[in-house]
Design an enzyme around this catalytic site. Sequence first.
Site, mmCIF file in Angstrom:
data_model
loop_
_atom_site.group_PDB
_atom_site.id
_atom_site.type_symbol
_atom_site.label_atom_id
_atom_site.label_comp_id
_atom_site.label_asym_id
_atom_site.label_seq_id
_atom_site.Cartn_x
_atom_site.Cartn_y
_atom_site.Cartn_z
ATOM 1 N N GLU A 41 -0.435 1.376 -5.503
ATOM 2 C CA GLU A 41 -0.220 0.117 -4.775
ATOM 3 C C GLU A 41 -0.152 -1.064 -5.731
ATOM 4 O O GLU A 41 -1.010 -1.215 -6.596
ATOM 5 C CB GLU A 41 -1.386 -0.089 -3.793
ATOM 6 C CG GLU A 41 -1.675 1.146 -2.956
ATOM 7 C CD GLU A 41 -3.017 1.068 -2.237
ATOM 8 O OE1 GLU A 41 -3.460 -0.039 -1.905
ATOM 9 O OE2 GLU A 41 -3.623 2.134 -2.026
ATOM 10 N N HIS A 64 0.855 -1.197 0.000
ATOM 11 C CA HIS A 64 0.000 0.000 0.000
ATOM 12 C C HIS A 64 0.896 1.254 0.000
ATOM 13 O O HIS A 64 0.925 2.021 0.972
ATOM 14 C CB HIS A 64 -0.859 -0.070 1.269
ATOM 15 C CG HIS A 64 -2.074 0.790 1.274
ATOM 16 N ND1 HIS A 64 -2.038 2.154 1.164
ATOM 17 C CD2 HIS A 64 -3.390 0.462 1.402
ATOM 18 C CE1 HIS A 64 -3.269 2.628 1.237
ATOM 19 N NE2 HIS A 64 -4.102 1.615 1.376
HETATM 20 O O1 TA6 Z 1 -5.926 0.866 -0.895
HETATM 21 C C1 TA6 Z 1 -6.978 1.760 -0.834
HETATM 22 C C2 TA6 Z 1 -7.775 1.486 0.412
HETATM 23 O O2 TA6 Z 1 -8.134 0.145 0.460
HETATM 24 C C3 TA6 Z 1 -8.986 2.407 0.425
HETATM 25 O O3 TA6 Z 1 -10.173 1.705 0.117
HETATM 26 C C4 TA6 Z 1 -8.997 3.043 1.789
HETATM 27 O O4 TA6 Z 1 -9.886 2.402 2.618
HETATM 28 C C5 TA6 Z 1 -7.573 2.871 2.250
HETATM 29 O O5 TA6 Z 1 -7.012 1.786 1.562
HETATM 30 C C6 TA6 Z 1 -7.479 2.692 3.751
HETATM 31 O O6 TA6 Z 1 -6.182 2.572 4.159
HETATM 32 P P1 TA6 Z 1 -5.856 2.568 5.697
HETATM 33 O O7 TA6 Z 1 -4.394 2.384 5.757
HETATM 34 O O8 TA6 Z 1 -6.282 3.900 6.226
HETATM 35 O O9 TA6 Z 1 -6.604 1.420 6.311
#
Ligand code: TA6
EC number: 5.1.3.15
Length: 330
Positions: free
Chosen positions: A301, A203
């Site tokens: 990502e 991510h």
């Molecule tokens: O990768 C995108 C995502 O899945 C979004 O849908 C958003 O919810 C984000 O990641 C959330 O990331 P976090 O690290 O805040 O849990």
Amino acid sequence: MAFSSLKSSMRCGARPCARAPAKAARRTVTVVASSVAELNEKYGIPGSVEFKDGKSGSPMVVLKHACGSSAEMYLYGACVTSWKQPSGDEILYVRPDAVFDKSKPISGGIPHCFPQFGPGPMQQHGFARNLDWTVSTTSADPNPDDKDPMVEVVLTESDYTLKMFPYKFKAVYCVSLHGEQLNCELRVINTDDKPFDFTAALHTYIEVLAIEKAKVTGLKGLTYLCKAKDPKTPETKVEDREEVTFSGYTDSVYLNSPSHVELEVGTGAAIALDSSGWEDTVVWNPHLTMKDCYQNFCCVENAKFGKPATVAPGESWSATVTLSVVDVTK
Ligand code: TA6
């Protein structure tokens, strides 16, 4: 943030390399080290691979390349939180709400999503980002022309993970610096006696000068799942833009994306992601849902989501990504 000098650091001496080759100086031991002093004693390579107490006293490893680039990774979540060019320019972004006391995953850098990208039955993005990984080996080549520091960490099943993912597994994550480039390789081995499926992602949060100036290229023509309205029931769309820009909340999973994708950060530089094995690319910017910081980053990502990975007993799945800085003004 110091992107003003980013271009001057693009010496581009490094070649794409999924993983550092076998190294002359290698530190491998089987005993689990618990303190930073022990980690340095067992795995440290002075000047190349050093362990220290990071924020909130959480242990981290610092990789330093002879060319001047560096990277930092917390063992909690095996989260790379910094990757700097020899100029000192930081490429990754850590959100201002990030905490390092292990009360929640580190919000920024390169968190893992494993064994679930989500949404799904498990906690958002799985458990790998909120567990301590164990150092298994480090290396650094003493050849001064190609001194690639590397750390490898592992995560295996525990009572905690078995409640969510009822399989024995070993995840092996190898992070290295090849010149100014950052290499990340993930391998998931099925150590159980039955097959399992999983989804995963790195991510990656990348700092941008201003989100209005950011552009992602390499996605035109791809089918994507737009999760902006409802992540549980995404809309299927086809990308018709040469350059994906950000005018509002963006949460898109591009399926079967090419191995090379770039994010222009608004300074004349782009961050290139060259991957193998990941298959999908997620582009996320929270826009006004994170008023304090959405201007400053974009997540690009590498993901394995559209088609989950299936791993038979004794088999493994692996994927790599190499991040590098590219001058887009030339
Ligand atoms: O990768 C995108 C995502 O899945 C979004 O849908 C958003 O919810 C984000 O990641 C959330 O990331 P976090 O690290 O805040 O849990």
